[in-house]
Design a protein around this motif. Structure first.
Motif, PDB file in Angstrom:
ATOM      1  N   GLN A  44       0.835  -1.202   0.000  1.00 44.45           N
ATOM      2  CA  GLN A  44       0.000   0.000   0.000  1.00 44.45           C
ATOM      3  C   GLN A  44       0.875   1.258   0.000  1.00 44.45           C
ATOM      4  N   GLN A  45       0.287   2.380  -0.368  1.00 44.07           N
ATOM      5  CA  GLN A  45       0.998   3.665  -0.394  1.00 44.07           C
ATOM      6  C   GLN A  45       0.766   4.385   0.937  1.00 44.07           C
ATOM      7  N   ILE A  46       1.527   3.987   1.961  1.00 44.51           N
ATOM      8  CA  ILE A  46       1.343   4.549   3.298  1.00 44.51           C
ATOM      9  C   ILE A  46       2.595   5.304   3.710  1.00 44.51           C
ATOM     10  N   VAL A  47       2.402   6.540   4.139  1.00 46.18           N
ATOM     11  CA  VAL A  47       3.493   7.363   4.644  1.00 46.18           C
ATOM     12  C   VAL A  47       3.301   7.502   6.151  1.00 46.18           C
ATOM     13  N   VAL A  48       4.372   7.251   6.898  1.00 46.32           N
ATOM     14  CA  VAL A  48       4.315   7.306   8.357  1.00 46.32           C
ATOM     15  C   VAL A  48       5.120   8.500   8.846  1.00 46.32           C
ATOM     16  N   SER A  49       4.530   9.280   9.734  1.00 47.51           N
ATOM     17  CA  SER A  49       5.278  10.324  10.441  1.00 47.51           C
ATOM     18  C   SER A  49       4.814  10.306  11.898  1.00 47.51           C
ATOM     19  N   VAL A  50       5.655  10.834  12.774  1.00 46.10           N
ATOM     20  CA  VAL A  50       5.335  10.827  14.203  1.00 46.10           C
ATOM     21  C   VAL A  50       5.671  12.188  14.786  1.00 46.10           C
ATOM     22  N   GLN A  51       4.754  12.741  15.549  1.00 46.26           N
ATOM     23  CA  GLN A  51       4.972  13.993  16.268  1.00 46.26           C
ATOM     24  C   GLN A  51       4.461  13.824  17.688  1.00 46.26           C
ATOM     25  N   ASN A  52       5.357  14.006  18.642  1.00 49.46           N
ATOM     26  CA  ASN A  52       4.984  13.887  20.060  1.00 49.46           C
ATOM     27  C   ASN A  52       4.307  12.559  20.358  1.00 49.46           C
ATOM     28  N   ARG A  53       4.849  11.501  19.770  1.00 42.78           N
ATOM     29  CA  ARG A  53       4.394  10.125  19.973  1.00 42.78           C
ATOM     30  C   ARG A  53       3.010   9.835  19.378  1.00 42.78           C
ATOM     31  N   VAL A  54       2.537  10.739  18.508  1.00 44.62           N
ATOM     32  CA  VAL A  54       1.295  10.518  17.774  1.00 44.62           C
ATOM     33  C   VAL A  54       1.670  10.105  16.354  1.00 44.62           C
ATOM     34  N   VAL A  55       1.246   8.897  15.960  1.00 43.74           N
ATOM     35  CA  VAL A  55       1.543   8.380  14.632  1.00 43.74           C
ATOM     36  C   VAL A  55       0.539   8.952  13.640  1.00 43.74           C
ATOM     37  N   ILE A  56       1.051   9.504  12.541  1.00 41.25           N
ATOM     38  CA  ILE A  56       0.206  10.060  11.489  1.00 41.25           C
ATOM     39  C   ILE A  56       0.361   9.157  10.269  1.00 41.25           C
ATOM     40  N   LEU A  57      -0.731   8.520   9.873  1.00 45.68           N
ATOM     41  CA  LEU A  57      -0.741   7.651   8.702  1.00 45.68           C
ATOM     42  C   LEU A  57      -1.390   8.408   7.554  1.00 45.68           C
ATOM     43  N   ALA A  58      -0.667   8.538   6.455  1.00 49.33           N
ATOM     44  CA  ALA A  58      -1.176   9.259   5.285  1.00 49.33           C
ATOM     45  C   ALA A  58      -0.957   8.392   4.054  1.00 49.33           C
ATOM     46  N   GLY A  59      -1.705   8.686   2.997  1.00 49.71           N
ATOM     47  CA  GLY A  59      -1.551   7.958   1.753  1.00 49.71           C
ATOM     48  C   GLY A  59      -2.854   7.347   1.290  1.00 49.71           C
ATOM     49  N   VAL A  60      -2.716   6.320   0.441  1.00 50.49           N
ATOM     50  CA  VAL A  60      -3.882   5.691  -0.176  1.00 50.49           C
ATOM     51  C   VAL A  60      -3.790   4.184   0.026  1.00 50.49           C
ATOM     52  N   VAL A  61      -4.906   3.588   0.439  1.00 53.44           N
ATOM     53  CA  VAL A  61      -4.988   2.132   0.593  1.00 53.44           C
ATOM     54  C   VAL A  61      -6.169   1.609  -0.224  1.00 53.44           C
ATOM     55  N   SER A  62      -6.207   0.296  -0.416  1.00 55.92           N
ATOM     56  CA  SER A  62      -7.177  -0.301  -1.327  1.00 55.92           C
ATOM     57  C   SER A  62      -8.567  -0.519  -0.735  1.00 55.92           C
ATOM     58  N   ASP A  63      -8.654  -0.667   0.598  1.00 53.29           N
ATOM     59  CA  ASP A  63      -9.972  -0.969   1.175  1.00 53.29           C
ATOM     60  C   ASP A  63     -10.017  -0.577   2.656  1.00 53.29           C
ATOM     61  N   PRO A  64     -11.228  -0.528   3.241  1.00 55.47           N
ATOM     62  CA  PRO A  64     -11.366  -0.132   4.644  1.00 55.47           C
ATOM     63  C   PRO A  64     -10.639  -1.060   5.615  1.00 55.47           C
ATOM     64  N   ASN A  65     -10.591  -2.358   5.310  1.00 55.09           N
ATOM     65  CA  ASN A  65      -9.899  -3.301   6.183  1.00 55.09           C
ATOM     66  C   ASN A  65      -8.409  -2.968   6.269  1.00 55.09           C
ATOM     67  N   THR A  66      -7.793  -2.644   5.141  1.00 52.86           N
ATOM     68  CA  THR A  66      -6.368  -2.294   5.127  1.00 52.86           C
ATOM     69  C   THR A  66      -6.131  -1.035   5.943  1.00 52.86           C
ATOM     70  N   ARG A  67      -7.029  -0.072   5.834  1.00 52.00           N
ATOM     71  CA  ARG A  67      -6.927   1.167   6.612  1.00 52.00           C
ATOM     72  C   ARG A  67      -6.959   0.858   8.108  1.00 52.00           C
ATOM     73  N   GLN A  68      -7.862  -0.031   8.509  1.00 43.85           N
ATOM     74  CA  GLN A  68      -7.987  -0.406   9.915  1.00 43.85           C
ATOM     75  C   GLN A  68      -6.764  -1.190  10.389  1.00 43.85           C
ATOM     76  N   VAL A  69      -6.284  -2.128   9.579  1.00 44.91           N
ATOM     77  CA  VAL A  69      -5.118  -2.928   9.950  1.00 44.91           C
ATOM     78  C   VAL A  69      -3.898  -2.035  10.140  1.00 44.91           C
ATOM     79  N   ALA A  70      -3.718  -1.047   9.274  1.00 43.94           N
ATOM     80  CA  ALA A  70      -2.582  -0.129   9.397  1.00 43.94           C
ATOM     81  C   ALA A  70      -2.619   0.593  10.743  1.00 43.94           C
ATOM     82  N   ALA A  71      -3.782   1.062  11.147  1.00 46.45           N
ATOM     83  CA  ALA A  71      -3.924   1.751  12.435  1.00 46.45           C
ATOM     84  C   ALA A  71      -3.661   0.796  13.597  1.00 46.45           C
TER      85      ALA A  71
END
Length: 99
Positions: A44-71
């Motif tokens: 998947q096209q996922i970009v990870v960044s972290v600020q103050n221990r908060v993970v920011i997931l950005a990008g594009v995924v194929s389906d809602p399940n993949t979005r949930q699994v990433a989180a």
């Protein structure tokens, strides 16, 4: 709050700002590693960044399940305070999912 004196540079040089927190960098590396290993998220096209221990997931995924699994993968990393999941869905289903 008092007015700054003319020789006080409150908004000037930011070159001596602290570097990104080592803990944030550690978390970012671990989350990215987990996403690249897991079969659901690795292509998947996922970009990870972290600020103050908060993970920011950005990008594009194929389906809602993949979005949930990433989180879920990100939240399992020790030290993560919270997840900001801004992953978008690719294709026409994007407008039908509100999660």
């Amino acid at each position: 709050m008092p007015w700054p004196l003319p020789d006080e540079n409150w908004f000037g040089d930011t070159s001596n700002q602290p570097e990104p927190d080592r803990e944030d960098l550690r978390i970012e590396a671990l989350v990215a590693q987990r996403l690249s290993i897991d079969w659901t998220t690795r292509r998947q096209q996922i970009v990870v960044s972290v600020q103050n221990r908060v993970v920011i997931l950005a990008g594009v995924v194929s389906d809602p399940n993949t979005r949930q699994v990433a989180a879920e993968l990100a939240s399992d990393v020790p030290g993560v305070f919270d997840i900001c999941n801004t992953l978008r869905l690719s294709g026409p289903r994007r407008s039908h999912y509100h999660g």
